[in-house]
Scaffold this motif. Structure first.
Motif, mmCIF file in Angstrom:
data_model
loop_
_atom_site.group_PDB
_atom_site.id
_atom_site.type_symbol
_atom_site.label_atom_id
_atom_site.label_comp_id
_atom_site.label_asym_id
_atom_site.label_seq_id
_atom_site.Cartn_x
_atom_site.Cartn_y
_atom_site.Cartn_z
ATOM 1 N N MET A 1 0.851 -1.196 0.000
ATOM 2 C CA MET A 1 0.000 0.000 0.000
ATOM 3 C C MET A 1 0.886 1.245 0.000
ATOM 4 S SD MET A 1 -3.004 1.064 2.678
ATOM 5 C CE MET A 1 -3.884 2.619 2.513
ATOM 6 N N ARG A 2 0.587 2.157 -0.910
ATOM 7 C CA ARG A 2 1.357 3.391 -0.963
ATOM 8 C C ARG A 2 0.899 4.352 0.136
ATOM 9 N NH1 ARG A 2 0.850 4.992 -7.205
ATOM 10 N NH2 ARG A 2 -1.278 4.239 -6.857
ATOM 11 N N PRO A 3 1.777 5.242 0.602
ATOM 12 C CA PRO A 3 1.495 6.008 1.823
ATOM 13 C C PRO A 3 0.308 6.953 1.735
ATOM 14 C CG PRO A 3 3.523 6.759 0.793
ATOM 15 C CD PRO A 3 3.141 5.494 0.115
ATOM 16 N N LEU A 4 -0.061 7.428 0.541
ATOM 17 C CA LEU A 4 -1.178 8.368 0.439
ATOM 18 C C LEU A 4 -2.419 7.742 -0.188
ATOM 19 C CD1 LEU A 4 0.462 11.792 -0.551
ATOM 20 C CD2 LEU A 4 -0.098 10.887 1.705
ATOM 21 N N GLU A 5 -2.481 6.431 -0.243
ATOM 22 C CA GLU A 5 -3.700 5.789 -0.750
ATOM 23 C C GLU A 5 -4.878 6.157 0.148
ATOM 24 O OE1 GLU A 5 -3.507 1.669 -1.674
ATOM 25 O OE2 GLU A 5 -1.738 1.892 -2.928
ATOM 26 N N GLY A 6 -5.988 6.501 -0.493
ATOM 27 C CA GLY A 6 -7.168 6.955 0.241
ATOM 28 C C GLY A 6 -7.261 8.458 0.350
ATOM 29 N N VAL A 7 -6.163 9.177 0.046
ATOM 30 C CA VAL A 7 -6.175 10.642 0.077
ATOM 31 C C VAL A 7 -6.693 11.156 -1.261
ATOM 32 C CG1 VAL A 7 -4.730 12.715 0.173
ATOM 33 C CG2 VAL A 7 -4.310 10.818 1.753
ATOM 34 N N ARG A 8 -7.626 12.096 -1.206
ATOM 35 C CA ARG A 8 -8.196 12.683 -2.419
ATOM 36 C C ARG A 8 -7.678 14.104 -2.602
ATOM 37 N NH1 ARG A 8 -14.476 10.676 -1.597
ATOM 38 N NH2 ARG A 8 -14.245 8.631 -2.618
ATOM 39 N N VAL A 9 -7.155 14.375 -3.787
ATOM 40 C CA VAL A 9 -6.590 15.683 -4.109
ATOM 41 C C VAL A 9 -7.371 16.271 -5.274
ATOM 42 C CG1 VAL A 9 -4.529 16.932 -4.871
ATOM 43 C CG2 VAL A 9 -4.301 14.949 -3.342
ATOM 44 N N LEU A 10 -7.800 17.519 -5.116
ATOM 45 C CA LEU A 10 -8.445 18.242 -6.205
ATOM 46 C C LEU A 10 -7.453 19.280 -6.708
ATOM 47 C CD1 LEU A 10 -10.937 18.771 -7.935
ATOM 48 C CD2 LEU A 10 -11.721 20.382 -6.180
ATOM 49 N N GLU A 11 -7.038 19.125 -7.953
ATOM 50 C CA GLU A 11 -6.019 19.997 -8.533
ATOM 51 C C GLU A 11 -6.652 20.952 -9.537
ATOM 52 O OE1 GLU A 11 -2.899 19.241 -11.946
ATOM 53 O OE2 GLU A 11 -2.212 18.273 -10.110
ATOM 54 N N VAL A 12 -6.524 22.246 -9.269
ATOM 55 C CA VAL A 12 -6.971 23.290 -10.190
ATOM 56 C C VAL A 12 -5.716 24.072 -10.564
ATOM 57 C CG1 VAL A 12 -8.539 25.230 -10.555
ATOM 58 C CG2 VAL A 12 -9.202 23.372 -9.018
ATOM 59 N N ALA A 13 -5.021 23.590 -11.577
ATOM 60 C CA ALA A 13 -3.682 24.124 -11.868
ATOM 61 C C ALA A 13 -3.325 23.869 -13.321
ATOM 62 C CB ALA A 13 -2.644 23.472 -10.947
ATOM 63 N N MET A 14 -2.325 24.631 -13.783
ATOM 64 C CA MET A 14 -1.891 24.535 -15.174
ATOM 65 C C MET A 14 -0.374 24.546 -15.254
ATOM 66 S SD MET A 14 -4.557 27.186 -17.053
ATOM 67 C CE MET A 14 -4.046 28.586 -16.069
ATOM 68 N N TYR A 15 0.136 24.189 -16.432
ATOM 69 C CA TYR A 15 1.561 24.184 -16.748
ATOM 70 C C TYR A 15 2.321 23.202 -15.855
ATOM 71 C CZ TYR A 15 0.606 28.044 -19.919
ATOM 72 O OH TYR A 15 0.120 28.812 -20.944
ATOM 73 N N GLY A 16 3.553 23.513 -15.445
ATOM 74 C CA GLY A 16 4.406 22.486 -14.873
ATOM 75 C C GLY A 16 4.546 22.460 -13.370
ATOM 76 N N PHE A 17 4.598 23.618 -12.728
ATOM 77 C CA PHE A 17 4.969 23.686 -11.316
ATOM 78 C C PHE A 17 3.990 22.938 -10.410
ATOM 79 C CE2 PHE A 17 4.874 27.031 -7.635
ATOM 80 C CZ PHE A 17 5.276 26.072 -6.723
ATOM 81 N N VAL A 18 2.819 23.464 -10.231
ATOM 82 C CA VAL A 18 1.869 22.859 -9.299
ATOM 83 C C VAL A 18 1.416 21.471 -9.769
ATOM 84 C CG1 VAL A 18 -0.394 23.124 -8.215
ATOM 85 C CG2 VAL A 18 1.179 25.068 -8.315
ATOM 86 N N PRO A 19 1.137 21.269 -11.080
ATOM 87 C CA PRO A 19 0.822 19.907 -11.499
ATOM 88 C C PRO A 19 1.915 18.886 -11.189
ATOM 89 C CG PRO A 19 0.025 21.439 -13.132
ATOM 90 C CD PRO A 19 0.823 22.256 -12.150
ATOM 91 N N SER A 20 3.187 19.293 -11.208
ATOM 92 C CA SER A 20 4.232 18.329 -10.854
ATOM 93 C C SER A 20 4.137 17.945 -9.381
ATOM 94 C CB SER A 20 5.625 18.874 -11.190
ATOM 95 O OG SER A 20 6.001 19.929 -10.325
#
Length: 401
Positions: free
Chosen positions: A1-20
């Motif tokens: 099991m990976r350490p953040l399984e079960g965590v939900r992330v909502l990403e409102v982002a573009m280009y490289g920085f935050v999406p990475s």
């Protein structure tokens, strides 16, 4: 099991920085839903030319690197009908992750207070160019401006007399470093929430990350009141240490020595280059002698190392006690046996991608490909409890793709 399984992330982002940063969270097991404009998507999808390279068709590394393992939902946040979808996603998320500038966050109703009104326990994470405070907090930027140029890396690499500045080595160089910082901050905020029940606003900027990468040099420069200036091209790296610098091989490759205690390693280097008599040479008998006679030692090593190709030195230096490395280009690094042995590059769909650098339990992350634009829109809407009739109505209103 990976350490953040079960965590939900909502990403409102573009280009490289935050999406990475979102990509690292996905590598660690989080379910990352990427919101893209319902018609145009993330502008990064349209970037096909980077430097001398031009990519036709798919897969496109420019989008895959920072978006692997995510799910994509096409949503036009300017449409009033999209609000129920956005709020539904916020309500069930553990993390809200955005790259939008303050004015855009206010316009779309996704600033901290807006999101916390819907989900008080959410970790709110934002990436910016220049930080959340100060006269320029509302300004945008890219890694080439805020991380590379403004935070002193470019000037610290550009040799004296060279016009302009040395450019970043690859696309999204500062973006990827900063995104990893952001992912680490989010993980710490989730840990704090788990321990205390208290949530956090996480801020990482390109400028701050660039300064952190330059931290040692900036501390020295501020102490001495002098900027960090690189040595002229071709100069040995250290005027007092022959075992810290570059040496050319017979096939025009380079070897980097970084042995900060030259007296400790000098005799071993002499044996490995078939010059054992140099270990007893009085010019190089002690650390002080090596420092005083660095130029002579460098001249000898340049001649000796320059007589054989890199492959031969690599075989010989396999038992060298001191730290050394071949200087490699991007293809050579990608084919490096040690890189492959550690699964630092893994397959994600049709591409091989560099894995994020943290491993858990001596295992590489299992990477999935980046989603096609809006590919999981209906799937995610159905998870929110919307039926097909409502989904079709949202499509007709232009709220979703």
């Amino acid at each position: 099991m990976r350490p953040l399984e079960g965590v939900r992330v909502l990403e409102v982002a573009m280009y490289g920085f935050v999406p990475s940063g979102g990509a690292v969270l996905a590598d660690w097991g989080a379910d990352v839903v990427k919101i893209e404009h319902a018609v145009t998507g993330d502008p990064q999808r349209g970037l096909r030319r980077t430097g001398a390279f031009h990519v036709e068709g798919d897969p496109n590394p420019n989008i895959e690197h920072a978006n692997r393992g995510k799910r994509s939902l096409g949503l036009d946040m300017s449409k009033s009908a999209s609000r129920e979808v956005l709020e539904g996603l916020i309500r069930r998320a553990d993390v809200f992750l955005t790259s939008f500038l303050p004015a855009a966050r206010r316009r779309f109703g996704i600033d901290v207070d807006d999101v916390r009104a819907i989900n008080p326990g959410i970790v709110y994470a934002r990436g910016s160019a220049l930080g959340p405070r100060g006269a320029e907090a509302e300004r945008g930027g890219y890694d080439a401006t805020a991380f590379w140029a403004r935070a002193a890396t470019a000037a610290s690499l550009t040799p004296p007399g060279v016009e302009g500045m040395i450019s970043p080595p690859v696309p999204a160089y500062g973006d990827t470093i900063s995104g990893t910082n952001l992912a680490g901050g989010i993980a710490a905020a989730l840990f704090r929430r788990e321990r205390t029940g208290e949530t956090s606003v996480v801020d990482v900027s390109l400028l701050g990350s660039g300064l952190w990468a330059m931290g040692h040099g900036i501390a020295l420069s501020l102490l001495l009141g002098e900027p960090w200036v690189p040595a002229p091209p071709g100069a040995h790296a250290s005027p007092v240490n022959p075992l810290t610098g570059l040496y050319r091989t017979a096939d025009d490759r380079y070897i980097s020595f970084v042995m900060l205690q030259p007296a400790k390693f000098w005799a071993d280097v002499c044996r490995h280059v078939d010059r054992p008599e140099l270990a007893d040479d009085p010019r190089f008998a002690t650390g002080e002698d090596l420092a005083a006679n660095t130029a002579e030692a460098v001249a000898i090593l340049r001649e000796v190392i320059g007589a054989r190709p890199l492959a031969e030195w690599a075989e010989r230096f396999a038992t060298l006690a001191g730290p050394w490395a071949p200087v490699q280009d991007a293809v050579q690094a990608g084919q490096d046996a040690q890189v492959r042995a550690n699964d630092y590059i893994v397959r994600a769909g049709r591409l091989e991608l560099v894995a994020s650098p943290v491993q858990f339990n001596v295992a590489a992350p299992d990477l999935g490909p980046a989603p096609e634009f809006a590919a999981q829109t209906e799937e995610i809407l159905m998870e929110l409890g919307l039926d097909w009739e409502r989904i079709i109505a949202l499509k007709e209103a232009g709220a979703v793709t």
